[in-house]
Design a protein around this motif. Structure first.
Motif, PDB file in Angstrom:
ATOM      1  N   ALA A 176      -8.104 -22.863  11.215  1.00 61.49           N
ATOM      2  CA  ALA A 176      -6.759 -22.274  11.097  1.00 61.49           C
ATOM      3  C   ALA A 176      -6.387 -22.108   9.624  1.00 61.49           C
ATOM      4  O   ALA A 176      -5.844 -21.071   9.222  1.00 61.49           O
ATOM      5  N   ALA A 179      -8.634 -19.416   7.999  1.00 67.70           N
ATOM      6  CA  ALA A 179      -8.350 -18.074   8.513  1.00 67.70           C
ATOM      7  C   ALA A 179      -7.111 -17.473   7.844  1.00 67.70           C
ATOM      8  O   ALA A 179      -6.878 -16.271   7.927  1.00 67.70           O
ATOM      9  N   PRO A 181      -5.132 -15.798   5.165  1.00 71.80           N
ATOM     10  CA  PRO A 181      -5.529 -15.046   3.955  1.00 71.80           C
ATOM     11  C   PRO A 181      -4.947 -15.656   2.679  1.00 71.80           C
ATOM     12  O   PRO A 181      -5.511 -15.464   1.601  1.00 71.80           O
ATOM     13  N   LYS A 197       0.925 -21.062   6.756  1.00 67.24           N
ATOM     14  CA  LYS A 197       0.868 -20.772   8.195  1.00 67.24           C
ATOM     15  C   LYS A 197      -0.341 -21.449   8.835  1.00 67.24           C
ATOM     16  O   LYS A 197      -0.234 -22.068   9.890  1.00 67.24           O
ATOM     17  N   GLY A 198      -1.478 -21.332   8.172  1.00 68.74           N
ATOM     18  CA  GLY A 198      -2.683 -21.966   8.706  1.00 68.74           C
ATOM     19  C   GLY A 198      -2.551 -23.480   8.738  1.00 68.74           C
ATOM     20  O   GLY A 198      -2.923 -24.133   9.724  1.00 68.74           O
ATOM     21  N   VAL A 201      -0.386 -24.581  11.631  1.00 68.42           N
ATOM     22  CA  VAL A 201      -1.105 -24.551  12.912  1.00 68.42           C
ATOM     23  C   VAL A 201      -2.031 -25.764  13.022  1.00 68.42           C
ATOM     24  O   VAL A 201      -2.108 -26.416  14.074  1.00 68.42           O
ATOM     25  N   MET A 204       0.086 -28.737  13.846  1.00 67.20           N
ATOM     26  CA  MET A 204       0.580 -28.696  15.226  1.00 67.20           C
ATOM     27  C   MET A 204      -0.502 -29.149  16.204  1.00 67.20           C
ATOM     28  O   MET A 204      -0.247 -29.943  17.112  1.00 67.20           O
ATOM     29  N   ARG A 245       6.822 -26.781  16.148  1.00 70.28           N
ATOM     30  CA  ARG A 245       7.047 -25.877  15.015  1.00 70.28           C
ATOM     31  C   ARG A 245       7.659 -26.640  13.847  1.00 70.28           C
ATOM     32  O   ARG A 245       7.290 -26.440  12.690  1.00 70.28           O
TER      33      ARG A 245
ATOM     34  N   GLN B 175       0.944 -19.594  18.062  1.00 68.94           N
ATOM     35  CA  GLN B 175       1.277 -19.645  16.634  1.00 68.94           C
ATOM     36  C   GLN B 175       0.092 -19.196  15.785  1.00 68.94           C
ATOM     37  O   GLN B 175       0.273 -18.548  14.763  1.00 68.94           O
ATOM     38  N   ALA B 176      -1.113 -19.569  16.210  1.00 72.73           N
ATOM     39  CA  ALA B 176      -2.306 -19.154  15.468  1.00 72.73           C
ATOM     40  C   ALA B 176      -2.415 -17.631  15.470  1.00 72.73           C
ATOM     41  O   ALA B 176      -2.718 -17.012  14.449  1.00 72.73           O
ATOM     42  N   MET B 178       0.082 -15.409  16.029  1.00 72.52           N
ATOM     43  CA  MET B 178       1.209 -14.781  15.355  1.00 72.52           C
ATOM     44  C   MET B 178       1.195 -15.045  13.849  1.00 72.52           C
ATOM     45  O   MET B 178       1.816 -14.310  13.079  1.00 72.52           O
ATOM     46  N   ALA B 179       0.451 -16.093  13.418  1.00 72.96           N
ATOM     47  CA  ALA B 179       0.324 -16.370  11.979  1.00 72.96           C
ATOM     48  C   ALA B 179      -0.676 -15.430  11.315  1.00 72.96           C
ATOM     49  O   ALA B 179      -0.704 -15.321  10.092  1.00 72.96           O
ATOM     50  N   PRO B 181      -1.920 -12.263   9.782  1.00 75.37           N
ATOM     51  CA  PRO B 181      -1.225 -11.055   9.304  1.00 75.37           C
ATOM     52  C   PRO B 181      -1.696  -9.785  10.007  1.00 75.37           C
ATOM     53  O   PRO B 181      -0.960  -8.798  10.057  1.00 75.37           O
ATOM     54  N   LYS B 197      -8.957 -13.448  13.823  1.00 74.26           N
ATOM     55  CA  LYS B 197      -9.064 -14.829  13.329  1.00 74.26           C
ATOM     56  C   LYS B 197      -8.091 -15.749  14.064  1.00 74.26           C
ATOM     57  O   LYS B 197      -8.451 -16.841  14.482  1.00 74.26           O
TER      58      LYS B 197
END
Lengths: 362, 362
Positions: A176, A179, A181, A197-198, A201, A204, A245, B175-176, B178-179, B181, B197
């Motif tokens: 996660a 992945a 960017p 964001k990764g 995740v 979580m 979240r 979430q993975a 939607m995270a 891009p 990804k």
């Protein structure tokens, strides 16, 4: 400092805190080892989050690990991100942030760095090493690598090796992060970004494994958020979604993504039996350390069977070991929570052994 | 077609396959309901992956669900991505791909669409509805919504509601996605991208929950990849990592990310008791459906307790129900695998009830 991977690292910095007073005989020191996302702030307000220390339930004046009687040391692990040398620091050879250029470290490397700290503090022999989860791995590594430098060991909710399922969960977390960017192959600092964001995740996913199914059920069940009705969309409808979240988003404020990669990797590599010819008992041969092994009945990340295997291995070489499974439905996280039976066992063990070790009551 | 969310959808397309022959009395039809990532290709070579059908172990000529005796129907669920109306299709109102403009559907909506298909095929009453995991949710929904349109029901490795832990795992997967891009708020088709990804991470997480800890241990343990040594890096060192990466990367070739969001959401919303005043038994009041409830001992995603609750609820309203827990260490995935005892129970139940239903042997 030489590392298991074959590279070496130096100079290294280790951030640490201490609580209580070292006695004249220097015999009352307890090293507290933190878990994956923990740090040295075992007690007191955390400088980043403003929250209480992570082990206030167990540690403090008059608590199970009594700072009136013992001198506590807690250091941020090698590879961590709260001041100790780690991937978010500067590589002296290049003057740039290490990122994924940082060498992969192991639990044994973390323990080597802790031992250097103990040398620095002028302590020959620790009274005890105590820790839960990955902290418990460090406890076992201390007992295996440096048995003459500790009197007692308290490995809690841990294992002598990381299971396939646990490696799998870690791998998902790493994927996660990688992945995202904004991770930029670990060089996000140079890009002025952070893979939040990764990392969220990853957190979580991991967080689910810290709780039991019953704990999630009791805490949230299928309760909906305040509005009390389904949104028929992808917002957080259920309280458990909102909770996760929140766990993800607050974590990224205090933790470095590369550190997360390195520390999970160190846990995956941990396999004390493999380091001793495939026989776990050989890790404890001839050891005079007194062990208190503790597990929690609903912990599915480090199930009781793993702790039992540790206790049996110690017993198999005539070691001094007690083993207790605490009944609780709170899952792996129980070691951080207010669990009176757990606290009583830790207190009873430490205070009992302290008598043998000649540590006076203060 | 009106939907639970209050919106409506139409015209709808449902992609389906059939196997065997419908008898003259139109009394030997079995509807097979697929799971989250399944589709209508229950038997035969899959058009995208080239692999065998997903239930070849249980279904086929002479198998437990015998295509020589029964007429099988398997349709891609509403919201799916193998030909049925779903988020990857075209919104007739705009001429654009639906994406997240697609209405959120429920398990009950999926069943409504299946019932329209059964109408279309001229079948008044199904002999049986059979399915595992989310397929089992559809089975229970059929029995609750349309009890007069089926003779027998076989809910396998399922539950009458999605647990907090399962919602949590689904939320991590969403979430993975939607995270990523490349998701572009669900409008990735218009951007010529796909959130592969994020979808791979979602699949990897879910895949861990499909296996038991024992299954992962037996399959992989801590075995390293071919090179046999630690890389001290972040490549896939352990076989379990490589396996998970493979699961993630092959999945994205055959599955739509938005479909994954919608279908997981439908599962999260599933709560048959809540739809019946909070009393699960009321979902089955007066039902003459014959139930065969099956669970697997090492399934921690849909544990036996969930199936037992279903069986008890049916029994509480004097329904006709048998309940079996199959001993296996293969986890949730066991319902897709070659499990002889499981197959014998399904066969015994169906063939026994077929006698009562007046279905001739062919």
């Amino acid at each position: 400092m030489p590392l298991d991977c074959g590279r070496s690292l130096g100079p290294i910095e280790i951030a640490y805190t201490t609580f209580g007073r070292l006695n004249a005989a220097r015999s009352n020191a307890i090293l507290i080892c933190h878990a994956l996302t923990g740090d040295q702030h075992v007690l007191g307000t955390h400088p980043v989050t403003g929250k209480p220390g992570w082990w206030e339930n167990l540690v403090g004046p008059g608590r199970a690990i009594d700072t009136n009687r013992y001198f506590l040391i807690c250091s941020n692990i090698l590879g961590g991100c709260m001041g100790s040398t780690g991937p978010a620091g500067i590589d002296p050879a290049t003057g740039r942030i290490w990122g994924t250029g940082f060498p992969v470290v192991t639990i044994a490397d973390m323990v080597r760095a802790q031992a250097l700290l103990i040398d620095h503090l002028g302590i020959e022999r620790l009274f005890a090493v105590v820790g839960g989860s990955m902290g418990g791995m460090q406890v076992l590594q201390w007992a295996a690598s440096l048995p003459d430098r500790l009197f007692a060991a308290v490995p809690i909710a841990t294992a002598a090796r990381h299971s396939a399922q646990n490696i799998a969960f870690h791998e998902v977390g790493r994927q996660a992060i990688m992945a995202d960017p904004d991770w930029h192959h670990g060089r996000y600092a140079e890009h002025g970004s952070r893979p939040v964001k990764g990392l969220a995740v990853a957190r979580m996913t991991a967080h689910i494994t810290y709780l039991s199914e019953m704990a999630l059920h009791n805490k949230f069940g299928r309760r909906l958020q305040d509005r009390g009705a389904r949104s028929y969309g992808f917002d957080a409808d259920f309280q458990v979604e909102s909770y996760l979240r929140h766990q993800g988003s607050t974590f990224v404020d205090r933790f470095d993504a590369n550190s997360y990669l390195y520390i999970t990797r160190a846990m995956d590599y941990f396999d004390l039996a493999a380091d001793h010819g495939g026989v776990l008992a050989h890790a404890f041969r001839g050891s005079r350390v007194r062990f208190c092994v503790i597990s929690f009945s609903s912990d599915w990340l480090f199930p009781t069977a793993e702790s039992r295997a540790v206790a049996r291995a110690i017993a198999a070489v005539a070691g001094n070991v007690s083993f207790t499974e605490i009944e609780t439905d709170r899952g792996h996280d129980a070691f951080l929570l207010d669990e009176p039976v757990f606290a009583r066992i830790v207190k009873g063990f430490l205070d009992g052994v302290a008598g043998h070790a000649g540590i006076d009551r203060t």
